[in-house]
Structure formats: C-alpha cells, structure tokens
Scaffold this motif. Structure first.
Motif, mmCIF file in Angstrom:
data_model
loop_
_atom_site.group_PDB
_atom_site.id
_atom_site.type_symbol
_atom_site.label_atom_id
_atom_site.label_comp_id
_atom_site.label_asym_id
_atom_site.label_seq_id
_atom_site.Cartn_x
_atom_site.Cartn_y
_atom_site.Cartn_z
ATOM 1 N N LYS A 139 0.787 -1.368 -0.136
ATOM 2 C CA LYS A 139 -0.059 -0.079 -0.133
ATOM 3 C C LYS A 139 0.777 1.234 -0.117
ATOM 4 N N SER A 140 2.293 1.202 0.124
ATOM 5 C CA SER A 140 3.005 2.510 0.537
ATOM 6 C C SER A 140 4.415 2.044 -0.065
ATOM 7 N N ALA A 168 -4.068 -1.309 -4.611
ATOM 8 C CA ALA A 168 -3.627 0.109 -4.024
ATOM 9 C C ALA A 168 -3.340 0.852 -5.340
ATOM 10 N N ALA A 169 -3.136 0.304 -6.365
ATOM 11 C CA ALA A 169 -2.974 0.807 -7.530
ATOM 12 C C ALA A 169 -4.151 1.806 -7.913
ATOM 13 N N ILE A 170 -5.244 0.924 -7.831
ATOM 14 C CA ILE A 170 -6.658 1.537 -8.083
ATOM 15 C C ILE A 170 -6.811 2.681 -7.114
ATOM 16 N N LYS A 171 -6.829 2.554 -5.882
ATOM 17 C CA LYS A 171 -7.080 3.474 -4.788
ATOM 18 C C LYS A 171 -6.231 4.715 -4.717
ATOM 19 N N ASP A 172 -4.793 4.503 -5.404
ATOM 20 C CA ASP A 172 -3.831 5.467 -5.384
ATOM 21 C C ASP A 172 -2.874 5.475 -6.560
ATOM 22 N N GLU A 193 -1.121 7.515 -8.077
ATOM 23 C CA GLU A 193 0.067 8.066 -7.855
ATOM 24 C C GLU A 193 1.162 7.306 -7.350
ATOM 25 N N LEU A 194 0.679 6.175 -6.576
ATOM 26 C CA LEU A 194 1.599 5.594 -5.896
ATOM 27 C C LEU A 194 2.710 4.603 -7.087
ATOM 28 N N ILE A 195 2.048 4.420 -8.172
ATOM 29 C CA ILE A 195 2.590 3.796 -9.204
ATOM 30 C C ILE A 195 3.791 4.656 -9.846
ATOM 31 N N LYS A 196 3.476 6.134 -9.685
ATOM 32 C CA LYS A 196 4.456 6.784 -10.216
ATOM 33 C C LYS A 196 5.418 7.279 -9.054
ATOM 34 N N VAL A 235 -1.917 3.098 -16.365
ATOM 35 C CA VAL A 235 -0.670 2.722 -15.435
ATOM 36 C C VAL A 235 0.786 2.614 -16.169
ATOM 37 N N GLU A 236 0.686 2.366 -17.530
ATOM 38 C CA GLU A 236 2.120 2.478 -18.344
ATOM 39 C C GLU A 236 2.302 4.060 -18.235
ATOM 40 N N LYS A 237 1.521 5.178 -18.299
ATOM 41 C CA LYS A 237 1.809 6.438 -18.309
ATOM 42 C C LYS A 237 2.295 6.777 -16.992
ATOM 43 N N LEU A 238 1.741 6.216 -15.937
ATOM 44 C CA LEU A 238 2.162 6.596 -14.621
ATOM 45 C C LEU A 238 3.568 5.838 -14.395
ATOM 46 N N GLY A 239 4.213 4.800 -14.971
ATOM 47 C CA GLY A 239 5.322 4.418 -14.527
ATOM 48 C C GLY A 239 5.486 2.864 -14.554
ATOM 49 N N ALA A 240 4.348 2.297 -14.537
ATOM 50 C CA ALA A 240 4.585 0.820 -14.612
ATOM 51 C C ALA A 240 5.493 0.015 -15.203
ATOM 52 N N GLY A 241 6.339 -0.600 -15.335
ATOM 53 C CA GLY A 241 7.329 -1.343 -15.809
ATOM 54 C C GLY A 241 6.669 -2.813 -16.650
#
Length: 253
Positions: free
Chosen positions: A84-85, A105-109, A111-114, A162-168
């Motif tokens: 979650k963090s 956690a990615a759905i709820k936040d 920006e955590l991905i970024k 999620v790709e745009k936010l930085g997921a690999g």
C-alpha cells in the motif's frame, strides 16, 4: 527478438502456497520456499509470489517468506499482495524481491505507481490487473480485493494509464479463465498487449501444454504464468520449454 518467459505463480496464504478456482475454494499446496527452490532448479524464468489474503497481521510472515526464498533462488522474484505504500515497496525489495506487484492499492492511489517508479525504478513496478468480461460482452472491467469488487473501470483504459504513470510491466489475470484450465483468455490478453508498449504477463486458465503455445502464437504477450499445472506436477517447466521450442516459440534455455 525477445524470448518468451515461463513463470510459475505461488499464491501464498498464511505462509502456505494455495490454489483455487475463480479465486475461491483454496487448497493447500505446500511450503513456498521449498516450492520456489524446486522451480528455480527446474528452469523457471521468474517466480511470482502473491499474498492473496494479505492483511497487516500477515505482512511479517510474507516478508520472512520472501527473505528465505531469495536466499534459495537465483531468478527474478516478483512479490504482491497488501502493498500500500513506498515503505511496503522498500521492505519487500529489501527482503530480496526484484519486483513488487500492486493491484488494489494502484486503483485506490494511482500516484503510488509514479512515486514507486521514480524512487525504485520502473523495472521494479508491476501492476497486476484482474479483468472480467462485462455483461454486455463489449469489454472488461477491473476487479480488486482479490476479485471481489468491480471497480467499473475499463481494463484497456486502466492498462494505458498505469503505463503512463510508470509501471514497468502488467500482470494480467483473466478472472473468467482463472483456475478453469480452459486456456488463457486470448482476446483479453491481446487487447491489452495492443493497448500498451510495456511487457504483459498472461495469467489465468492454463490447463494443458498446448495452452502455452496458443497464448504465444495468438497474442504478443511477453510471458505466460501458471500455477496448478506446475504445482500438481501435471507438467514440468522443462517439458513446456522443450515443447515450445519444437513449436518455434523463442524461449529461454
């Protein structure tokens, strides 16, 4: 040409590996460290650990499992469940994981991905997407909380985001196919592969050796994940790799 990967998945609950059908009716399979070591020796390309009933109380159990596993295996290890963090990311990576998978956690936040990508590197961030076909059959929705909650979010739009936010990487599970042994969901898998430019792992539904060939031949997926077919010794990783090589699929030795 990038080689395709074969990835066993260990669903871990209360420190044990379990397996169910459509995310329910879980069966105890065994000790995760022993099973991971077995797959490492078998020639698996990577391993995925998912703490499917993650709660705060169980977190220490999972970190201990990851630490003990990382001492025994020498292939990339992805760990997910209850993350979650950034602190959770750090603790799991410090315990020996190579990548961390987040879902609910990615759905709820988002920006955590970024934040995780910026701090630990894109290669460490895997977003797991559990998709289920909508009743209108016109697309798929994202589900969270172990497949119990329909977010109403379209899978393809979420994958792009999620790709745009930085997921690999994306770990894509078809809830419709999960545990059914009826084969991977080719339509869902290829739709997501076409929507993004990052690696996609297909998950859910593998029941026979031909299913591996089908998902690699009929989609541009980068890896195939399977659980029960390996756990219950229906197939070995070597058998799968030898079969795929014979069928012209570029596979890692």
């Amino acid at each position: 040409m990038i080689t395709k990967r074969i990835i066993p998945c260990l669903d871990v609950s209360m420190g044990k590996v379990v397996k169910g059908v459509n995310f329910i009716n879980l069966r105890d399979v065994g000790d995760p460290v022993q099973i991971a070591e077995f797959y490492n020796n078998e020639g698996a390309d990577e391993l995925v650990f998912l703490d499917i009933t993650a709660t705060y109380e169980e977190r220490k159990t999972m970190i201990d499992v990851v630490r003990r596993t990382s001492e025994k295996v020498f292939i990339p290890l992805t760990v997910g469940g209850g993350i979650k963090s950034l602190e959770d990311f750090k603790n799991i990576l410090r315990a020996g994981a190579d990548k961390v998978s987040i879902n609910s956690a990615a759905i709820k936040d988002p920006e955590l991905i970024k934040r995780a990508s910026q701090k630990f590197g894109r290669q460490c961030v895997v977003v797991a997407i559990d998709g289920k076909k909508r009743e209108d059959n016109l697309g798929w929705n994202v589900y969270i909380n172990g497949g119990r909650v329909d977010t109403g979010i379209d899978v393809l739009e979420w994958a792009k985001k999620v790709e745009k936010l930085g997921a690999g990487e994306i770990l894509l599970t078809s809830m419709d196919a999960d545990g059914t042994k009826s084969g991977y969901d080719i339509n869902l898998t290829e739709a997501v592969c076409k929507a993004v430019n990052i690696p996609v792992i297909a998950s859910g539904g593998c029941g026979k050796i031909e299913d591996f060939k089908e998902v690699f031949k009929k989609s541009s997926v980068d890896a195939a994940l399977a659980a029960s077919i390996f756990h219950f010794k229906e197939l070995t990783i070597k058998e799968v790799k030898d079969y795929l090589k014979n069928k012209g699929v570029l596979i890692r030795n």
